[in-house]
Write an enzyme that holds these catalytic residues in place. Structure first.
Site, PDB file in Angstrom:
ATOM      1  N   SER A  19     -73.513 -41.508  18.755  1.00 15.45           N
ATOM      2  CA  SER A  19     -74.751 -40.652  18.973  1.00 15.45           C
ATOM      3  C   SER A  19     -74.800 -39.667  20.187  1.00 15.45           C
ATOM      4  O   SER A  19     -74.483 -40.154  21.454  1.00 15.45           O
ATOM      5  CB  SER A  19     -76.010 -41.805  19.432  1.00 15.45           C
ATOM      6  OG  SER A  19     -77.105 -41.256  19.953  1.00 15.45           O
ATOM      7  N   HIS A  44     -74.034 -39.213  15.017  1.00 20.76           N
ATOM      8  CA  HIS A  44     -75.199 -39.712  15.022  1.00 20.76           C
ATOM      9  C   HIS A  44     -76.411 -38.756  15.639  1.00 20.76           C
ATOM     10  O   HIS A  44     -76.058 -38.756  16.884  1.00 20.76           O
ATOM     11  CB  HIS A  44     -75.363 -41.240  15.176  1.00 20.76           C
ATOM     12  CG  HIS A  44     -76.937 -41.554  15.199  1.00 20.76           C
ATOM     13  ND1 HIS A  44     -77.169 -42.388  14.130  1.00 20.76           N
ATOM     14  CD2 HIS A  44     -77.828 -41.727  16.049  1.00 20.76           C
ATOM     15  CE1 HIS A  44     -78.554 -42.832  14.247  1.00 20.76           C
ATOM     16  NE2 HIS A  44     -78.829 -42.576  15.502  1.00 20.76           N
ATOM     17  N   ASP A  46     -79.899 -37.875  16.833  1.00 17.80           N
ATOM     18  CA  ASP A  46     -81.233 -38.356  17.047  1.00 17.80           C
ATOM     19  C   ASP A  46     -82.172 -37.428  17.165  1.00 17.80           C
ATOM     20  O   ASP A  46     -82.236 -36.485  18.282  1.00 17.80           O
ATOM     21  CB  ASP A  46     -81.258 -39.215  18.237  1.00 17.80           C
ATOM     22  CG  ASP A  46     -80.638 -40.526  18.181  1.00 17.80           C
ATOM     23  OD1 ASP A  46     -80.912 -41.386  17.048  1.00 17.80           O
ATOM     24  OD2 ASP A  46     -79.760 -41.126  18.829  1.00 17.80           O
ATOM     25  N   MET A  48     -85.785 -36.360  17.822  1.00 27.39           N
ATOM     26  CA  MET A  48     -87.267 -36.934  18.218  1.00 27.39           C
ATOM     27  C   MET A  48     -88.317 -35.652  18.304  1.00 27.39           C
ATOM     28  O   MET A  48     -88.019 -34.666  18.797  1.00 27.39           O
ATOM     29  CB  MET A  48     -87.206 -37.430  19.558  1.00 27.39           C
ATOM     30  CG  MET A  48     -85.993 -38.555  19.457  1.00 27.39           C
ATOM     31  SD  MET A  48     -85.769 -39.556  21.114  1.00 27.39           S
ATOM     32  CE  MET A  48     -84.209 -40.318  20.708  1.00 27.39           C
ATOM     33  N   HIS A  78     -80.817 -39.086  12.228  1.00 30.50           N
ATOM     34  CA  HIS A  78     -81.773 -40.300  12.362  1.00 30.50           C
ATOM     35  C   HIS A  78     -83.098 -39.556  12.955  1.00 30.50           C
ATOM     36  O   HIS A  78     -83.162 -39.010  13.983  1.00 30.50           O
ATOM     37  CB  HIS A  78     -81.130 -41.165  13.653  1.00 30.50           C
ATOM     38  CG  HIS A  78     -82.321 -42.159  13.791  1.00 30.50           C
ATOM     39  ND1 HIS A  78     -81.968 -43.212  14.811  1.00 30.50           N
ATOM     40  CD2 HIS A  78     -83.511 -42.592  13.236  1.00 30.50           C
ATOM     41  CE1 HIS A  78     -83.008 -43.944  15.188  1.00 30.50           C
ATOM     42  NE2 HIS A  78     -83.760 -43.778  14.060  1.00 30.50           N
ATOM     43  N   MET A  80     -86.623 -39.735  14.016  1.00 29.74           N
ATOM     44  CA  MET A  80     -87.488 -40.181  14.711  1.00 29.74           C
ATOM     45  C   MET A  80     -88.908 -39.435  14.777  1.00 29.74           C
ATOM     46  O   MET A  80     -89.227 -38.811  15.849  1.00 29.74           O
ATOM     47  CB  MET A  80     -87.376 -40.706  16.072  1.00 29.74           C
ATOM     48  CG  MET A  80     -86.332 -41.712  15.621  1.00 29.74           C
ATOM     49  SD  MET A  80     -85.234 -42.365  17.365  1.00 29.74           S
ATOM     50  CE  MET A  80     -83.758 -41.187  16.938  1.00 29.74           C
ATOM     51  N   MET A 149     -83.356 -50.804  14.374  1.00 27.57           N
ATOM     52  CA  MET A 149     -83.258 -50.415  15.704  1.00 27.57           C
ATOM     53  C   MET A 149     -83.390 -51.714  16.510  1.00 27.57           C
ATOM     54  O   MET A 149     -84.070 -52.515  16.506  1.00 27.57           O
ATOM     55  CB  MET A 149     -84.802 -49.854  15.928  1.00 27.57           C
ATOM     56  CG  MET A 149     -84.769 -48.384  15.395  1.00 27.57           C
ATOM     57  SD  MET A 149     -83.680 -47.121  16.119  1.00 27.57           S
ATOM     58  CE  MET A 149     -83.509 -47.193  17.782  1.00 27.57           C
ATOM     59  N   GLY A 154     -86.547 -43.916  21.224  1.00 28.33           N
ATOM     60  CA  GLY A 154     -87.055 -42.791  22.251  1.00 28.33           C
ATOM     61  C   GLY A 154     -85.881 -42.460  23.185  1.00 28.33           C
ATOM     62  O   GLY A 154     -86.046 -41.246  23.524  1.00 28.33           O
ATOM     63  N   PHE A 155     -85.132 -43.308  23.538  1.00 33.69           N
ATOM     64  CA  PHE A 155     -84.019 -43.246  24.677  1.00 33.69           C
ATOM     65  C   PHE A 155     -82.968 -43.858  24.482  1.00 33.69           C
ATOM     66  O   PHE A 155     -82.980 -45.077  24.248  1.00 33.69           O
ATOM     67  CB  PHE A 155     -84.912 -43.372  26.130  1.00 33.69           C
ATOM     68  CG  PHE A 155     -86.301 -42.690  26.532  1.00 33.69           C
ATOM     69  CD1 PHE A 155     -86.214 -41.191  26.758  1.00 33.69           C
ATOM     70  CD2 PHE A 155     -87.406 -43.295  26.023  1.00 33.69           C
ATOM     71  CE1 PHE A 155     -87.282 -40.779  27.049  1.00 33.69           C
ATOM     72  CE2 PHE A 155     -88.524 -42.545  26.090  1.00 33.69           C
ATOM     73  CZ  PHE A 155     -88.508 -41.438  26.712  1.00 33.69           C
ATOM     74  N   ASP A 184     -78.562 -49.759  15.724  1.00 31.39           N
ATOM     75  CA  ASP A 184     -78.661 -48.365  16.762  1.00 31.39           C
ATOM     76  C   ASP A 184     -79.668 -48.882  17.958  1.00 31.39           C
ATOM     77  O   ASP A 184     -80.930 -49.212  17.468  1.00 31.39           O
ATOM     78  CB  ASP A 184     -79.437 -47.468  16.003  1.00 31.39           C
ATOM     79  CG  ASP A 184     -79.376 -46.425  16.635  1.00 31.39           C
ATOM     80  OD1 ASP A 184     -78.778 -46.085  17.763  1.00 31.39           O
ATOM     81  OD2 ASP A 184     -80.297 -45.312  15.990  1.00 31.39           O
ATOM     82  N   GLY A 185     -79.071 -48.947  19.344  1.00 34.01           N
ATOM     83  CA  GLY A 185     -79.916 -48.992  20.292  1.00 34.01           C
ATOM     84  C   GLY A 185     -79.199 -50.370  21.073  1.00 34.01           C
ATOM     85  O   GLY A 185     -79.031 -51.350  20.762  1.00 34.01           O
ATOM     86  N   GLY A 186     -78.617 -49.902  22.415  1.00 32.02           N
ATOM     87  CA  GLY A 186     -78.189 -50.884  23.209  1.00 32.02           C
ATOM     88  C   GLY A 186     -76.890 -51.799  22.681  1.00 32.02           C
ATOM     89  O   GLY A 186     -76.461 -52.700  23.286  1.00 32.02           O
TER      90      GLY A 186
END
Ligand code: DX5
Ligand code: ZN
Length: 233
Positions: A19, A44, A46, A48, A78, A80, A149, A154-155, A184-186
């Site tokens: 990402s 990837h 993102d 937003m 992706h 969002m 997710m 968002g971040f 996706d995320g963390g």
């Protein structure tokens, strides 16, 4: 229209998506090239809109520039955004290979998947951590990918929510061989193993790659073929 097929075949090893949200935007082309050379399988992006999530990031023109700089890269977008249907043609024209939208904001997901396919891209359904898996299950058939997710969207740089592992385990047996399960995320060297074991076969990371001194090692740690490195600073 021909589609690139990165997500169509079961991978022999987990696919890793970088990402670019945590890249140095002033050096975006070099950063994207570096992570691909380090072994990332796809980029990837993102996107937003400040409505679906409380942040603004990038639009089709960033995709277009990356496509021009890196003609062979697989670009996974992706969305969002609250009105994903608005952007299908723009991202197709900008060279995206794959478009994922959030199921929370699309009343007729199968129709939007069809529109994305007609535009020459593969299509993914994304769900937030607290969305009912049944929404995904009911709309799975035409999709090429499900994105779970593992943070509130968002971040970049948020902590992995372990409760989503149950979503991954629930969705995994519902998928055909030609459908991918993206997390996706963390996702980092410490959480990627649990994602892979639960059934994730496409792992996305921003801070765990771009926050690491050595992109090769960061990608290998996500894949499970290297140990975790200390973070930059
Ligand atoms: C979050 C984005 C993610 C994010 C991941 O809303 O969808 O792709 O960039 O960032 P990390 O890997 O730092 O959690
Ligand atoms: Zn993302």
């Amino acid at each position: 229209m021909t589609r690139k097929t990165l997500f169509a075949d079961p991978p022999t090893r987990p696919l890793i998506g970088a990402s670019i949200l945590s890249a140095d935007f002033a050096r975006l082309g070099c950063e994207a090239q570096a992570v691909l050379e380090a072994g990332a399988d796809f980029l990837h992006l993102d996107v937003m809109d400040g409505h679906f999530v409380p942040n603004l990031t990038m639009g089709p023109d960033v995709c277009r520039s990356l496509r021009a700089a890196l003609p062979e890269a697989f670009i996974d977008v992706h969305l969002m955004v609250t009105a994903p249907q608005t952007f299908v043609e723009q991202f197709a024209d900008a060279g995206a290979d794959h478009l994922t939208f959030h199921i929370e904001v699309v009343p007729a997901p199968a129709e939007l998947v069809e529109i994305i396919h007609q535009a020459g891209m593969t299509a993914g359904l994304a769900m937030n951590p607290d969305t009912d898996v049944a929404r995904i299950a009911a709309n799975l058939e035409p999709a090429d990918l499900v994105l779970v997710m593992s943070v509130q969207p968002g971040f970049a740089g948020q902590a992995f929510l372990p409760g989503v592992l149950e979503h991954i385990r629930t969705i995994r047996p519902m998928l055909r061989d030609d459908q991918r399960l993206e997390i996706d995320g963390g996702v980092n060297g410490r959480t990627a193993g649990a994602c892979r074991e639960a059934g994730g076969d496409a792992l996305v990371a921003a801070s765990a790659i771009f926050g690491c001194e050595d992109y090769d090692q960061a990608v290998a740690a996500l894949r499970g073929t290297a140990s975790v490195l200390p973070r930059r600073n």
